[in-house]
Write an enzyme that holds these catalytic residues in place. Structure first.
Site, PDB file in Angstrom:
ATOM      1  N   TYR A  48      -2.975  -6.008   4.151  1.00 29.19           N
ATOM      2  CA  TYR A  48      -2.106  -5.025   4.812  1.00 29.19           C
ATOM      3  C   TYR A  48      -1.917  -5.376   6.289  1.00 29.19           C
ATOM      4  O   TYR A  48      -1.036  -4.824   6.936  1.00 29.19           O
ATOM      5  CB  TYR A  48      -2.698  -3.624   4.715  1.00 29.19           C
ATOM      6  CG  TYR A  48      -2.866  -3.075   3.321  1.00 29.19           C
ATOM      7  CD1 TYR A  48      -2.378  -3.742   2.197  1.00 29.19           C
ATOM      8  CD2 TYR A  48      -3.530  -1.857   3.112  1.00 29.19           C
ATOM      9  CE1 TYR A  48      -2.556  -3.227   0.920  1.00 29.19           C
ATOM     10  CE2 TYR A  48      -3.688  -1.337   1.841  1.00 29.19           C
ATOM     11  CZ  TYR A  48      -3.209  -2.022   0.750  1.00 29.19           C
ATOM     12  OH  TYR A  48      -3.381  -1.495  -0.496  1.00 29.19           O
ATOM     13  N   HIS A 103      -9.052  -8.083  -4.131  1.00 31.18           N
ATOM     14  CA  HIS A 103      -7.696  -7.523  -4.205  1.00 31.18           C
ATOM     15  C   HIS A 103      -6.923  -7.970  -5.441  1.00 31.18           C
ATOM     16  O   HIS A 103      -6.169  -7.191  -6.014  1.00 31.18           O
ATOM     17  CB  HIS A 103      -6.923  -7.893  -2.940  1.00 31.18           C
ATOM     18  CG  HIS A 103      -5.830  -6.931  -2.611  1.00 31.18           C
ATOM     19  ND1 HIS A 103      -5.307  -6.807  -1.355  1.00 31.18           N
ATOM     20  CD2 HIS A 103      -5.160  -6.041  -3.363  1.00 31.18           C
ATOM     21  CE1 HIS A 103      -4.363  -5.881  -1.344  1.00 31.18           C
ATOM     22  NE2 HIS A 103      -4.250  -5.404  -2.563  1.00 31.18           N
TER      23      HIS A 103
END
Length: 281
Positions: A48, A103
């Site tokens: 992010y 992730h």
């Protein structure tokens, strides 16, 4: 705020604030606002590229660190980077992370998981988990791990309750956590006649009805928003209960297909692109 006890004894809020797509002062202010208004779980990720700003927002909130559950995700290009966990801690400005996930099941994710296990033993991570893994890949981790994953984050919503992964996780004591729990903001989902009717009945919004479905399914969820009103709205879920009949009717909306489709191109990008985590101001 309702709390879920993970299988390793760590306590996690059932609803958190998701920060994907927010950067700089915006995410800093929104994280601080969320924490000052009842949230206790903040979700971010290396990819992010906002961990520094999220860390500043956590500090700005004025809350004691022990009151906050910080969750982040290790990027696939960092799975063999020996100091990836330590650098994540530095960006967040904290001494430990409450929950760290792999992730994506790309690159050498076994090495990535073993790195998290090492950090867990050193007290730098309190709980381990996975994100976007298929059942076969979760089983692969379970077969080799010393420390069991306790959370699995995946796309999940009434159109796609991820039954196969959900059932496997529940059988193995792994909590399913929903990213984009409102179906990527799908107007179709938010305007379902059933949700509109339930919103009128309970004096809630359709988003609140959907998030309530998540909690009653036993899922955690991390909705994100840039709007202060929606940030507040997304945790006002604990003053009503959907009936068994209503949950049954919602189950009929299942389309058995996720919104997010992983393509060969997107896999290549995730496996090779190094997030500019140090470029954040």
């Amino acid at each position: 705020m309702r709390i879920i006890e993970l299988s390793n004894g760590v306590k996690m809020p059932i609803i958190g604030f998701g920060t994907i797509g927010q950067f700089g002062k915006q995410v800093e202010d929104n994280v601080s606002f969320a924490l000052q208004n009842g949230y206790r779980l903040i979700d971010t990720a290396n990819r992010y590229t906002n961990e520094k700003s999220v860390g500043r927002g956590i500090s700005k909130s004025g809350l004691d660190r022990k009151e906050i559950f910080i969750e982040t995700k290790l990027a696939p290009t960092f799975y063999e980077k020996s100091n990836a966990v330590e650098q994540t801690l530095e960006r967040l400005g904290v001494e430990y992370i409450d929950l760290m996930l792999l992730h994506h099941p790309l690159n050498n994710y076994i090495a990535g998981y073993q790195m998290m296990e090492k950090a867990y033993k050193e007290g730098k991570i309190k709980a381990l988990g996975l994100s976007n893994f298929k059942v076969e890949q979760i089983q692969e981790i379970l077969d080799i791990c010393e420390i069991k994953p306790v959370v699995m984050q995946i796309e999940c919503h009434p159109y796609y309750p991820a039954e196969k992964v959900k059932d496997f996780c529940f059988e193995n004591g792994i909590i399913l956590q929903s990213w984009y729990p409102l179906g990527h903001g799908s107007n179709e989902l938010l305007n379902e006649p059933l949700f509109k009717a339930l919103a009128i009945k309970y004096h809630k919004t359709t988003s609140q009805i959907i998030l309530k479905w998540h909690t009653q399914m036993g899922f955690s969820a991390v909705p994100g928003s840039r709007s202060a009103n929606h940030i507040l709205e997304n945790i006002e879920l604990f003053d009503f209960v959907l009936t068994n009949e209503e949950m049954y009717e919602i189950a009929k909306l299942n389309k058995h297909c996720p919104f997010y489709q992983i393509t060969e191109k997107s896999q290549h990008i995730l496996a090779t692109t190094i997030p500019d985590v140090d470029g954040e101001e």
